[in-house]
Design a protein around this motif. Structure first.
Motif, short mmCIF file in Angstrom:
data_model
loop_
_atom_site.label_atom_id
_atom_site.label_comp_id
_atom_site.label_asym_id
_atom_site.label_seq_id
_atom_site.Cartn_x
_atom_site.Cartn_y
_atom_site.Cartn_z
N ILE A 508 0.86 -1.19 0.00
CA ILE A 508 0.00 0.00 0.00
C ILE A 508 0.89 1.24 0.00
O ILE A 508 1.77 1.37 0.85
N LEU A 509 0.64 2.15 -0.93
CA LEU A 509 1.30 3.45 -0.94
C LEU A 509 0.24 4.53 -0.77
O LEU A 509 -0.76 4.54 -1.49
N VAL A 510 0.46 5.41 0.19
CA VAL A 510 -0.45 6.53 0.42
C VAL A 510 0.34 7.83 0.28
O VAL A 510 1.42 7.98 0.86
N ILE A 511 -0.19 8.76 -0.51
CA ILE A 511 0.46 10.06 -0.73
C ILE A 511 -0.49 11.16 -0.31
O ILE A 511 -1.66 11.18 -0.73
N GLN A 512 -0.02 12.07 0.53
CA GLN A 512 -0.73 13.30 0.88
C GLN A 512 0.19 14.47 0.55
O GLN A 512 1.17 14.72 1.25
N ASP A 513 -0.08 15.13 -0.57
CA ASP A 513 0.78 16.21 -1.05
C ASP A 513 2.22 15.70 -1.22
O ASP A 513 2.45 14.83 -2.04
N THR A 514 3.17 16.20 -0.46
CA THR A 514 4.56 15.76 -0.63
C THR A 514 4.97 14.75 0.44
O THR A 514 6.17 14.49 0.60
N GLU A 515 4.02 14.20 1.17
CA GLU A 515 4.32 13.21 2.20
C GLU A 515 3.77 11.86 1.77
O GLU A 515 2.68 11.77 1.19
N ALA A 516 4.52 10.80 2.05
CA ALA A 516 4.12 9.46 1.63
C ALA A 516 4.39 8.45 2.73
O ALA A 516 5.25 8.66 3.59
N VAL A 517 3.66 7.35 2.68
CA VAL A 517 3.86 6.25 3.61
C VAL A 517 3.54 4.96 2.87
O VAL A 517 2.63 4.90 2.04
N VAL A 518 4.32 3.93 3.15
CA VAL A 518 4.12 2.63 2.50
C VAL A 518 4.04 1.55 3.57
O VAL A 518 4.75 1.60 4.58
N ALA A 519 3.14 0.59 3.36
CA ALA A 519 3.05 -0.59 4.21
C ALA A 519 3.01 -1.81 3.30
O ALA A 519 2.44 -1.75 2.20
N HIS A 520 3.65 -2.91 3.74
CA HIS A 520 3.62 -4.09 2.88
C HIS A 520 3.75 -5.37 3.69
O HIS A 520 4.27 -5.38 4.81
N VAL A 521 3.24 -6.43 3.06
CA VAL A 521 3.37 -7.80 3.56
C VAL A 521 3.66 -8.68 2.35
O VAL A 521 2.96 -8.62 1.34
N GLY A 522 4.72 -9.48 2.42
CA GLY A 522 5.06 -10.36 1.30
C GLY A 522 6.17 -9.81 0.43
O GLY A 522 7.00 -9.01 0.88
N ASP A 523 6.17 -10.19 -0.85
CA ASP A 523 7.27 -9.81 -1.74
C ASP A 523 6.86 -8.88 -2.87
O ASP A 523 7.63 -8.70 -3.82
N SER A 524 5.65 -8.32 -2.81
CA SER A 524 5.33 -7.24 -3.75
C SER A 524 6.05 -5.99 -3.25
O SER A 524 6.12 -5.75 -2.05
N ARG A 525 6.56 -5.20 -4.19
CA ARG A 525 7.53 -4.16 -3.81
C ARG A 525 7.09 -2.75 -4.17
O ARG A 525 6.24 -2.53 -5.04
N LEU A 526 7.75 -1.79 -3.48
CA LEU A 526 7.69 -0.39 -3.88
C LEU A 526 9.11 0.06 -4.20
O LEU A 526 10.04 -0.14 -3.41
N TYR A 527 9.28 0.66 -5.39
CA TYR A 527 10.54 1.27 -5.79
C TYR A 527 10.33 2.78 -5.90
O TYR A 527 9.22 3.26 -6.16
N ARG A 528 11.43 3.52 -5.75
CA ARG A 528 11.41 4.97 -5.98
C ARG A 528 12.55 5.32 -6.93
O ARG A 528 13.68 4.87 -6.76
N LEU A 529 12.23 6.14 -7.92
CA LEU A 529 13.23 6.58 -8.89
C LEU A 529 13.28 8.11 -8.89
O LEU A 529 12.26 8.77 -9.05
#
Length: 662
Positions: A508-529
């Protein structure tokens, strides 16, 4: 060799199609209408859009030398044969030209889009610029090969055995260090006394002076450009190209209003030698003391007819009098002004007064100007400017892959954007919820689990996320636990057991303006570029291999286990006591591309290997995210294809918060 634009496979020059994936090596699709267009065509024959690969050619001859271009031209081409002897007495107007449509190189790859006038050898001008069409854009150039080898650490441009024309060396050196403010170099060669350098064509980029004139351009924005100029000064000093900052027509802006250069101008060897011989020469008398920055800033104010403001007026005066002699001093003064401008902003009843607080951006400053000023380090002193969101775009796509019969992946996107425009400011607020799940449990199992998890999380945030505040860690964990409970109860209700119990990964990725938070379980991923840091994996997979590494086991040993890729956590098979979601907060303080990926996309280091070709271009506002995600799915099918493939791309663009002060 020809590099396939799709899979990057190396093909012989004679190939018309890629040996690996079958992509055409002679045609490409028009970016406007999709029609197939030959690579050597400048415009699409269907819609007229310019779709050819165009470079800016800088042609330079050494002083006192002859122009030596075109000597390979066929006599039947009705083109001039060069070099032209200095004994010729033709008037300048009668001097020959290389016609548009002829080639500037022996290999007949680069075609002139406009006539190239051959100047009189006795003339003072030693340089001309002209746009050229690359008729073989998939063929790797010698300069590109050098840069590729540098990236692999095989050698550097300073190695004596590497032959690079003098004019091109600065571009190569700066490009290898990732300086995006400098146009990329594509090719370069030398024929006798004549050098040719091909660089990115920025002739249509907006001029800095034009935006400087705009009434809506704030004092803080101008100050931001001052910072960038001082940073570029330090970058350009080691390669003797500070002159590039002293040509107003050379100061351009990219799509994010960041300062950039149209090209590089070298400092004359005479000036450099003179300064080197007389070490007692004072800084104020040196051709490139920081005093000249003050002069160019004054010229920007003069031509724009803007009034010099407050402390900047004093800085310009101190530069003129030589009271500021070091770039570090100048930066310190700019830092103080930035702090004063932001501190003096008094909240009032206005649209911007209620704007959500934004994250800071860090402008790096070097401590010691005598050190290698082109080096970048996170330990450098910084100036802090607040940032605000300028745009938020997203797209998602899922594919069954090449081996599975059904798709157990599922994703959800929920974005809300508010934008208000006023004569002197703009309010842009956005929130985004992005959920990706990779189900397990077979047909009618994994599919149910992944969809149920996405819908449960969406419903939770629709009910409980009502403020303009980023969700807390407790909010994120509660959403995960609710999704787990929904799947767990269904398993219990159907009396599923063992491998028959359905489950899913979750990110799960949540964005509020320029602030973000991520939560995860397992091997699905979040990357940032980002352009500064490249590709970063934000989440850490919940699998046996990573668990062993966390315990101190060497990665090579941890992943030698037969169960290394087995999940240690998943939603659904067990109750919430077995679930420990990871939650991480971060700020978006530079333009970012955020990628949520199932393992069908991330397996075999696919993104780590291909991010420069398939992700980095998507940071540009002009790039289509929809097309980008489709190309990403196609790539995953070619390289992986063994599993379902799902990707969500989120492009967040930010800019300095200039609206509080004018």
């Amino acid at each position: 060799m020809l590099i396939c634009p799709q899979c990057k496979f190396e093909n012989p020059n004679a190939n018309k199609f890629c040996q690996n994936c079958g992509t055409s090596l002679t045609h490409h699709a028009c970016h406007e209408c999709g029609m197939e267009v030959p690579l050597n065509a400048q415009n699409c024959h269907n819609c007229g859009a310019e779709c050819g690969t165009v470079w800016l050619a800088i042609v330079t001859r050494e002083e006192g030398g002859d122009w030596e271009l075109g000597s390979w031209q066929d006599d039947q081409d009705d083109l001039p044969t060069l070099p032209l002897s200095t004994e010729q007495t033709l008037p300048l107007a009668a001097r020959p030209v290389l016609k548009a449509g002829s080639y500037i190189d022996k290999e007949q790859r680069y075609q002139l889009l406009e006539p190239l006038e051959i100047l009189d050898d006795n003339a003072q001008a030693t340089e001309v610029c002209v746009r050229v069409l690359d008729c073989q854009p998939y063929q790797i150039s010698p300069i590109e090969a050098i840069l590729d080898n540098q990236n692999q650490g095989l050698f550097t441009a300073t190695d004596p055995e590497i032959s690079i024309p003098k004019l091109a060396k600065a571009y190569v050196q700066l490009q290898s260090k990732g300086q995006l403010e400098i146009p990329a170099i594509h090719d370069a060669w030398q024929e006798g006394n004549t050098q040719v350098v091909l660089i990115e064509d920025r002739s249509d980029w907006p001029l800095l002076i034009d935006l400087w004139k705009e009434e809506t351009t704030s004092s803080l924005q101008i100050l931001h450009w001052f910072y960038q100029m001082t940073q570029l000064w330090a970058v350009l000093e080691p390669v003797r190209c500070r002159q590039s900052l002293l040509e107003l027509s050379n100061l351009r802006l990219d799509e994010d209003q960041t300062l950039a250069l149209a090209r590089l101008y070298r400092e004359s060897d005479a000036e450099t030698d003179e300064t080197a011989e007389d070490e007692t020469l004072s800084l104020t008398e040196q051709p490139f003391s920081v005093k000249v920055l003050g002069e160019i800033w004054q010229e920007l104010f003069r031509q724009s007819q803007r009034t010099q403001f407050g402390a900047v007026l004093q800085i310009l005066e101190d530069l003129k009098l030589g009271k500021i002699q070091m770039i570090a001093q100048l930066r310190s003064r700019l830092e103080a002004i930035a702090s004063d401008l932001e501190a003096s902003a008094i909240p009032s009843f206005s649209p911007t007064a209620h704007q959500h607080p934004t994250a800071p951006t860090l402008i790096q400053l070097e401590d010691d100007p005598d050190e290698d000023s082109s080096a970048r380090s996170d330990d450098l002193p910084t100036i802090v400017l607040s940032m605000q969101l300028s745009s938020l775009e997203d797209v998602g796509c899922t594919d069954v892959g090449r081996q599975r019969q059904h798709n157990e992946d599922y994703f959800g996107i929920d974005t809300k954007i508010e934008k208000q425009e006023f004569p002197r400011n703009r309010v842009y607020q956005a929130r985004g919820l992005y959920i990706l799940c990779d189900g397990m449990g077979g047909h009618a199992g994994g599919e149910i689990a992944s969809e149920l998890a996405v819908n449960t999380v969406k419903q939770y945030f629709q009910e409980f996320w009502q403020t303009n505040q980023r969700p807390t860690e407790a909010n994120m964990r509660e959403a995960v636990y609710l999704a787990n409970q929904a799947i767990y109860q269904l398993n219990q209700q159907d009396a599923r057991s063992g491998i028959g119990r359905m489950g899913t990964t979750l990110v799960i990725l949540v964005i509020q303006d320029t602030e973000a938070v991520v939560a995860h379980v397992g091997d699905s991923r979040l990357y940032r570029l980002t352009r500064k840091r490249g590709l970063e994996q934000i989440t850490v997979d919940h699998e046996v291999g990573q668990r062993e590494i966390a315990r101190g086991v060497e990665p090579s040993i941890a992943y030698a286990r037969p169960d290394a890729y087995q999940l240690t956590q998943a939603l659904g098979p067990r109750d919430e006591s077995a679930i420990y979601p990871d939650v991480e907060f971060f700020d978006i303080n530079e333009d970012s591309l955020l990628i949520l990926a199932s393992d069908g996309l991330s397996d075999n280091d696919l993104l780590e290997t291909h991010w420069k070709t398939h992700l980095l271009p998507l940071l540009s506002s002009g790039a289509s995210l929809e097309r980008g995600v489709n190309e990403l799915i196609d790539l995953a099918n070619q390289k992986n294809g063994h599993d379902n493939i799902t990707a969500i791309l989120v492009r967040a663009k930010v800019r300095p918060n200039m609206d509080s002060q004018k």
